[in-house]
Motif scaffolding. Structure first.
Motif, short mmCIF file in Angstrom:
data_model
loop_
_atom_site.label_atom_id
_atom_site.label_comp_id
_atom_site.label_asym_id
_atom_site.label_seq_id
_atom_site.Cartn_x
_atom_site.Cartn_y
_atom_site.Cartn_z
N SER A 39 52.84 42.09 70.89
CA SER A 39 52.05 40.86 70.76
C SER A 39 50.79 41.07 69.91
CB SER A 39 51.66 40.33 72.14
OG SER A 39 50.94 41.32 72.87
N PHE A 40 50.37 42.33 69.73
CA PHE A 40 49.18 42.62 68.92
C PHE A 40 49.33 42.08 67.51
CE2 PHE A 40 47.14 45.47 65.78
CZ PHE A 40 45.81 45.26 66.12
N ASP A 41 50.52 42.17 66.94
CA ASP A 41 50.75 41.76 65.56
C ASP A 41 50.36 40.31 65.29
OD1 ASP A 41 51.66 44.24 64.94
OD2 ASP A 41 53.76 43.69 64.70
N ASN A 42 50.47 39.46 66.28
CA ASN A 42 50.25 38.03 66.06
C ASN A 42 49.06 37.46 66.83
OD1 ASN A 42 52.51 37.54 64.24
ND2 ASN A 42 53.79 38.02 66.01
N LEU A 43 48.12 38.32 67.17
CA LEU A 43 46.89 37.84 67.81
C LEU A 43 46.06 37.01 66.84
CD1 LEU A 43 45.51 40.98 69.74
CD2 LEU A 43 46.49 38.90 70.75
N ASP A 44 45.25 36.11 67.37
CA ASP A 44 44.23 35.46 66.58
C ASP A 44 43.40 36.54 65.88
OD1 ASP A 44 42.13 33.14 66.13
OD2 ASP A 44 41.03 34.82 67.01
N ILE A 45 43.00 36.28 64.64
CA ILE A 45 42.38 37.34 63.83
C ILE A 45 41.08 37.87 64.45
CG2 ILE A 45 41.07 35.78 62.31
CD1 ILE A 45 41.89 37.72 59.99
N PHE A 46 40.29 37.01 65.08
CA PHE A 46 39.06 37.49 65.70
C PHE A 46 39.37 38.34 66.92
CE2 PHE A 46 35.16 36.60 68.39
CZ PHE A 46 34.35 37.47 67.69
N GLU A 47 40.38 37.93 67.70
CA GLU A 47 40.79 38.73 68.85
C GLU A 47 41.32 40.08 68.42
OE1 GLU A 47 40.22 37.96 72.05
OE2 GLU A 47 39.15 36.23 71.22
N LYS A 48 42.08 40.09 67.33
CA LYS A 48 42.61 41.35 66.81
C LYS A 48 41.46 42.25 66.33
CE LYS A 48 46.50 41.36 64.43
NZ LYS A 48 47.51 41.25 63.34
N ALA A 49 40.48 41.64 65.65
CA ALA A 49 39.34 42.42 65.17
C ALA A 49 38.54 43.02 66.31
CB ALA A 49 38.44 41.53 64.31
N LYS A 50 38.43 42.31 67.43
CA LYS A 50 37.72 42.84 68.60
C LYS A 50 38.43 44.07 69.15
CE LYS A 50 36.63 39.58 71.61
NZ LYS A 50 36.81 38.30 72.36
N VAL A 51 39.75 44.00 69.21
CA VAL A 51 40.53 45.14 69.71
C VAL A 51 40.39 46.34 68.77
CG1 VAL A 51 42.86 45.96 70.21
CG2 VAL A 51 42.18 43.67 70.92
N VAL A 52 40.53 46.07 67.48
CA VAL A 52 40.42 47.15 66.48
C VAL A 52 39.04 47.78 66.50
CG1 VAL A 52 40.42 47.64 64.00
CG2 VAL A 52 42.23 46.21 64.99
N SER A 53 38.00 46.96 66.62
CA SER A 53 36.62 47.47 66.67
C SER A 53 36.44 48.44 67.83
CB SER A 53 35.63 46.31 66.81
OG SER A 53 35.68 45.46 65.67
N ALA A 54 36.97 48.06 68.99
CA ALA A 54 36.84 48.92 70.17
C ALA A 54 37.60 50.22 69.99
CB ALA A 54 37.36 48.17 71.41
N LEU A 55 38.78 50.13 69.40
CA LEU A 55 39.62 51.31 69.25
C LEU A 55 39.02 52.34 68.31
CD1 LEU A 55 42.37 52.53 70.13
CD2 LEU A 55 43.36 51.49 68.08
N VAL A 56 38.42 51.88 67.22
CA VAL A 56 37.91 52.83 66.22
C VAL A 56 36.47 53.27 66.48
CG1 VAL A 56 39.44 51.86 64.47
CG2 VAL A 56 37.07 51.09 64.57
N ALA A 57 35.71 52.48 67.24
CA ALA A 57 34.28 52.80 67.40
C ALA A 57 33.92 53.37 68.76
CB ALA A 57 33.44 51.54 67.14
N PHE A 58 34.60 52.94 69.81
CA PHE A 58 34.19 53.35 71.15
C PHE A 58 34.71 54.75 71.49
CE2 PHE A 58 33.97 48.67 72.70
CZ PHE A 58 32.83 48.50 71.93
N PRO A 59 34.00 55.46 72.36
CA PRO A 59 34.40 56.83 72.70
C PRO A 59 35.66 56.90 73.54
CG PRO A 59 32.52 56.14 74.02
CD PRO A 59 32.73 55.07 73.00
N ARG A 60 36.48 57.90 73.23
CA ARG A 60 37.65 58.20 74.06
C ARG A 60 37.22 58.98 75.29
NH1 ARG A 60 41.76 61.57 71.33
NH2 ARG A 60 39.97 62.65 70.44
N GLY A 61 36.08 59.63 75.15
CA GLY A 61 35.56 60.44 76.25
C GLY A 61 34.28 61.12 75.82
#
Length: 234
Positions: A39-61
């Protein structure tokens, strides 16, 4: 490193929030799960950007520093000495969520810094973003915090590492936004001083924009050339 610590405390791991106005984001584990779902492929673009922002910027640990400083952060992009000098910002264009946002690492949310500039001003000062063959709905900005990088690498030649890190993070954003219903394009065509003001940086000598990624909804037409999964204006 211990000698450096005698001069300056090793405590800076991210830039503090630049606003009190925030939008919640998923944490790293949540964003990784969302990206893994079809379902990620077809998210609203702002929702997708929020997910991508968290994945690349936030700490894994986190893990202990070799100095007496603050714990180091582990992130998706590599960084020598775990300096992670890259910061991420987002300009959302012509939307109910229009604005300029800081992806705040310390609070793990989006902080709205200001209202979004007009499209005319963006075209004039960030022409590279409009190489996208569709109308950009948002523009990611990867900026570098020089102080974090120079804490360990205190010699001029290591200035180049900032570009390695920024391009790695930018490439990850670009690849994740170039899926399903959205298309993305990375570029370095922008007015440095303009973006510095947009992201509320004190100066280009402290925090400077390095790379941008524009994204919009994918619409194939005869004026586009497909390269891999991407469409580029002919």
């Amino acid at each position: 490193m211990m000698d450096y610590e005698k001069i300056q405390n090793d405590t800076k791991r991210y830039i503090e929030p630049k606003s009190d106005n925030y939008i919640d984001l998923p944490n790293f584990d949540e964003s990784l799960h969302i990206v893994s779902e079809p379902s990620f492929d077809n998210l609203d673009i702002f929702e997708k950007a929020k997910v991508v922002s968290a994945l690349v910027a936030f700490p894994r640990g986190k893990y202990l520093s070799k100095t007496n400083g603050t714990d180091h952060l582990s992130r998706t992009s590599p960084s020598g000495g775990a300096r992670h000098p890259s910061e991420l910002y987002l300009i959302v264009v012509e939307s109910e969520f229009s604005g300029v946002y800081q992806v705040s690492i310390g609070t793990e949310d989006l902080r709205k810094i200001s209202e979004a500039p007009t499209v005319e001003k963006l075209k004039k000062n960030i022409p590279g973003a409009f190489r996208l063959p569709v109308t950009p709905k948002l523009i990611f900005i990867v900026a570098s915090d020089f102080e974090r990088n120079m804490y360990r690498y205190r010699e001029p030649r290591t200035f180049r590492t900032l570009f390695y890190y920024a391009r790695h993070l930018g490439g990850l954003v670009e690849s994740l936004m170039d899926t399903g219903n959205t298309i993305s394009h990375g570029h370095q065509g922008f007015n440095d001083s303009y973006l510095q003001r947009i992201i509320s940086s004190e100066s280009l000598a402290s925090e400077s924009p390095i790379y941008i990624i524009s994204a919009g909804y994918r619409i194939a037409n005869s004026k586009e050339l497909q390269v891999g999964k991407s469409f580029i204006s002919k």
